[in-house]
Design a protein around this motif. Sequence first.
Motif, PDB file in Angstrom:
ATOM      1  N   VAL A 163      -3.658  28.790 -38.008  1.00  0.00           N
ATOM      2  CA  VAL A 163      -2.391  28.334 -38.589  1.00  0.00           C
ATOM      3  C   VAL A 163      -1.236  29.225 -38.133  1.00  0.00           C
ATOM      4  N   LEU A 164      -1.465  30.538 -38.092  1.00  0.00           N
ATOM      5  CA  LEU A 164      -0.413  31.468 -37.674  1.00  0.00           C
ATOM      6  C   LEU A 164      -0.131  31.370 -36.173  1.00  0.00           C
ATOM      7  N   LEU A 165      -1.142  30.999 -35.387  1.00  0.00           N
ATOM      8  CA  LEU A 165      -0.956  30.872 -33.939  1.00  0.00           C
ATOM      9  C   LEU A 165      -0.254  29.575 -33.548  1.00  0.00           C
ATOM     10  N   LEU A 166      -0.394  28.538 -34.363  1.00  0.00           N
ATOM     11  CA  LEU A 166       0.152  27.226 -33.998  1.00  0.00           C
ATOM     12  C   LEU A 166       1.646  27.271 -33.670  1.00  0.00           C
ATOM     13  N   PRO A 167       2.514  27.895 -34.488  1.00  0.00           N
ATOM     14  CA  PRO A 167       3.939  27.926 -34.123  1.00  0.00           C
ATOM     15  C   PRO A 167       4.193  28.627 -32.789  1.00  0.00           C
ATOM     16  N   LEU A 168       3.376  29.627 -32.451  1.00  0.00           N
ATOM     17  CA  LEU A 168       3.581  30.350 -31.197  1.00  0.00           C
ATOM     18  C   LEU A 168       3.261  29.478 -29.989  1.00  0.00           C
ATOM     19  N   VAL A 169       2.163  28.720 -30.053  1.00  0.00           N
ATOM     20  CA  VAL A 169       1.821  27.868 -28.900  1.00  0.00           C
ATOM     21  C   VAL A 169       2.754  26.667 -28.822  1.00  0.00           C
ATOM     22  N   LEU A 170       3.232  26.180 -29.975  1.00  0.00           N
ATOM     23  CA  LEU A 170       4.221  25.102 -29.938  1.00  0.00           C
ATOM     24  C   LEU A 170       5.528  25.591 -29.332  1.00  0.00           C
ATOM     25  N   TRP A 171       5.890  26.830 -29.642  1.00  0.00           N
ATOM     26  CA  TRP A 171       7.105  27.418 -29.069  1.00  0.00           C
ATOM     27  C   TRP A 171       6.967  27.559 -27.550  1.00  0.00           C
ATOM     28  N   GLU A 172       5.741  27.894 -27.102  1.00  0.00           N
ATOM     29  CA  GLU A 172       5.492  27.961 -25.662  1.00  0.00           C
ATOM     30  C   GLU A 172       5.427  26.578 -25.031  1.00  0.00           C
ATOM     31  N   GLY A 173       5.199  25.545 -25.857  1.00  0.00           N
ATOM     32  CA  GLY A 173       5.076  24.190 -25.336  1.00  0.00           C
ATOM     33  C   GLY A 173       3.744  23.916 -24.681  1.00  0.00           C
ATOM     34  N   GLN A 174       2.691  24.645 -25.114  1.00  0.00           N
ATOM     35  CA  GLN A 174       1.389  24.497 -24.477  1.00  0.00           C
ATOM     36  C   GLN A 174       0.267  24.356 -25.508  1.00  0.00           C
ATOM     37  N   ALA A 175       0.489  23.559 -26.547  1.00  0.00           N
ATOM     38  CA  ALA A 175      -0.541  23.396 -27.574  1.00  0.00           C
ATOM     39  C   ALA A 175      -1.668  22.479 -27.134  1.00  0.00           C
ATOM     40  N   THR A 176      -1.392  21.559 -26.202  1.00  0.00           N
ATOM     41  CA  THR A 176      -2.417  20.620 -25.744  1.00  0.00           C
ATOM     42  C   THR A 176      -3.440  21.340 -24.884  1.00  0.00           C
ATOM     43  N   PRO A 177      -4.743  21.157 -25.151  1.00  0.00           N
ATOM     44  CA  PRO A 177      -5.762  21.845 -24.345  1.00  0.00           C
ATOM     45  C   PRO A 177      -5.800  21.349 -22.913  1.00  0.00           C
ATOM     46  N   TRP A 178      -6.091  22.230 -21.990  1.00  0.00           N
ATOM     47  CA  TRP A 178      -6.193  21.890 -20.584  1.00  0.00           C
ATOM     48  C   TRP A 178      -7.634  21.513 -20.261  1.00  0.00           C
ATOM     49  N   SER A 179      -7.796  20.749 -19.182  1.00  0.00           N
ATOM     50  CA  SER A 179      -9.132  20.411 -18.705  1.00  0.00           C
ATOM     51  C   SER A 179      -9.616  21.398 -17.649  1.00  0.00           C
ATOM     52  N   ASP A 180      -8.810  22.424 -17.405  1.00  0.00           N
ATOM     53  CA  ASP A 180      -9.172  23.446 -16.417  1.00  0.00           C
ATOM     54  C   ASP A 180     -10.481  24.122 -16.830  1.00  0.00           C
ATOM     55  N   PRO A 181     -11.477  24.207 -15.925  1.00  0.00           N
ATOM     56  CA  PRO A 181     -12.759  24.839 -16.277  1.00  0.00           C
ATOM     57  C   PRO A 181     -12.615  26.269 -16.786  1.00  0.00           C
ATOM     58  N   ASP A 182     -11.697  27.042 -16.192  1.00  0.00           N
ATOM     59  CA  ASP A 182     -11.511  28.422 -16.640  1.00  0.00           C
ATOM     60  C   ASP A 182     -11.047  28.475 -18.092  1.00  0.00           C
ATOM     61  N   PHE A 183     -10.180  27.524 -18.465  1.00  0.00           N
ATOM     62  CA  PHE A 183      -9.703  27.472 -19.850  1.00  0.00           C
ATOM     63  C   PHE A 183     -10.854  27.161 -20.803  1.00  0.00           C
ATOM     64  N   LEU A 184     -11.658  26.163 -20.454  1.00  0.00           N
ATOM     65  CA  LEU A 184     -12.776  25.775 -21.312  1.00  0.00           C
ATOM     66  C   LEU A 184     -13.799  26.894 -21.428  1.00  0.00           C
ATOM     67  N   ILE A 185     -14.096  27.555 -20.303  1.00  0.00           N
ATOM     68  CA  ILE A 185     -15.051  28.663 -20.322  1.00  0.00           C
ATOM     69  C   ILE A 185     -14.532  29.799 -21.186  1.00  0.00           C
ATOM     70  N   ALA A 186     -13.233  30.119 -21.055  1.00  0.00           N
ATOM     71  CA  ALA A 186     -12.646  31.206 -21.839  1.00  0.00           C
ATOM     72  C   ALA A 186     -12.721  30.904 -23.332  1.00  0.00           C
ATOM     73  N   VAL A 187     -12.378  29.663 -23.721  1.00  0.00           N
ATOM     74  CA  VAL A 187     -12.409  29.300 -25.136  1.00  0.00           C
ATOM     75  C   VAL A 187     -13.832  29.401 -25.685  1.00  0.00           C
ATOM     76  N   LEU A 188     -14.800  28.822 -24.972  1.00  0.00           N
ATOM     77  CA  LEU A 188     -16.191  28.857 -25.434  1.00  0.00           C
ATOM     78  C   LEU A 188     -16.720  30.284 -25.479  1.00  0.00           C
ATOM     79  N   TRP A 189     -16.332  31.091 -24.495  1.00  0.00           N
ATOM     80  CA  TRP A 189     -16.758  32.502 -24.471  1.00  0.00           C
ATOM     81  C   TRP A 189     -16.251  33.224 -25.716  1.00  0.00           C
TER      82      TRP A 189
END
Length: 293
Positions: A196-222
Amino acid sequence: MSAAGLRRGLPVTYLLEAGLVIAWSSGYIGARIAAESASVLQVLFWRFLLVSLLLLPFLLPALKNGLSARTLGHHAVLGLLAMFGFLVLGVVAIDLGVPAGTAALIAALQPLLTAALVGPALGQRVTKRQWLGLAIGLCGITVAVRAGLGQAPFFAYLLSFAATLSLVAATLLAKARPDNTELLPALAIQSVTTAVLLLPLVLWEGQATPWSDPDFLIAVLWFVVFSTLGGYGFYWLCLRRSGALRVGALIYLTPPVTMLWAWAMFAEPLTLAAAAGFGLCLLGVALAREESR
């Protein structure tokens, strides 16, 4: 706890502590993986959102069984300090130019800060032997990391130090106000708070939507498996079984173990200085350890 009970519990304590060191070290590897993808704040947001969803089935029954508002508030504050404060301030500091090695060295001040505050906050005495162990451990981290100060603004180093203070505050709060909340519902509350506290920060960056980039998915799962469920899970379990100083001293082992992770995963060379620093860290932790209780 009786002496016989203490001896029976030690093998479990040692296993939990080993798990803590390994899982906590994984966070630095996850940060390296995340650096190859989208915004690190975006990775952190989806990390805690997924953990919240995974742990929701454990939180809902606890709420139905009468989880008190005081307990909810207690773990929300722990999430604010140990997850949001520690991770976000640390990430922003590195983004502003603080070298990762220097950030790790600042984070390694946690045991010393815990030792300095554990007396006034918890009424525990730190022995001369433990102070010596903490000092030797810090020397070991310095030898192993050997990081320069870099060109970051002074404010960035203050953020890195504030991140460490945030984790120290969470550690002391958890020991000062222990409760019997089960681990998974507690982690759920902390993760929901952080998301909840992170949501305003990623919305401010304009990047709340998850990417399909494999590195992004691997990082999140890790981060979800190793660093959150593993790292924070082992951290709170160890704190429930041991003193704040004993658990804090284990953090000295994370930078050297991170170097072993990096060697195994990214073929980064292991230096003689790293080996010497690791040896000093082991000596420092051995001296700083206190009896489980």
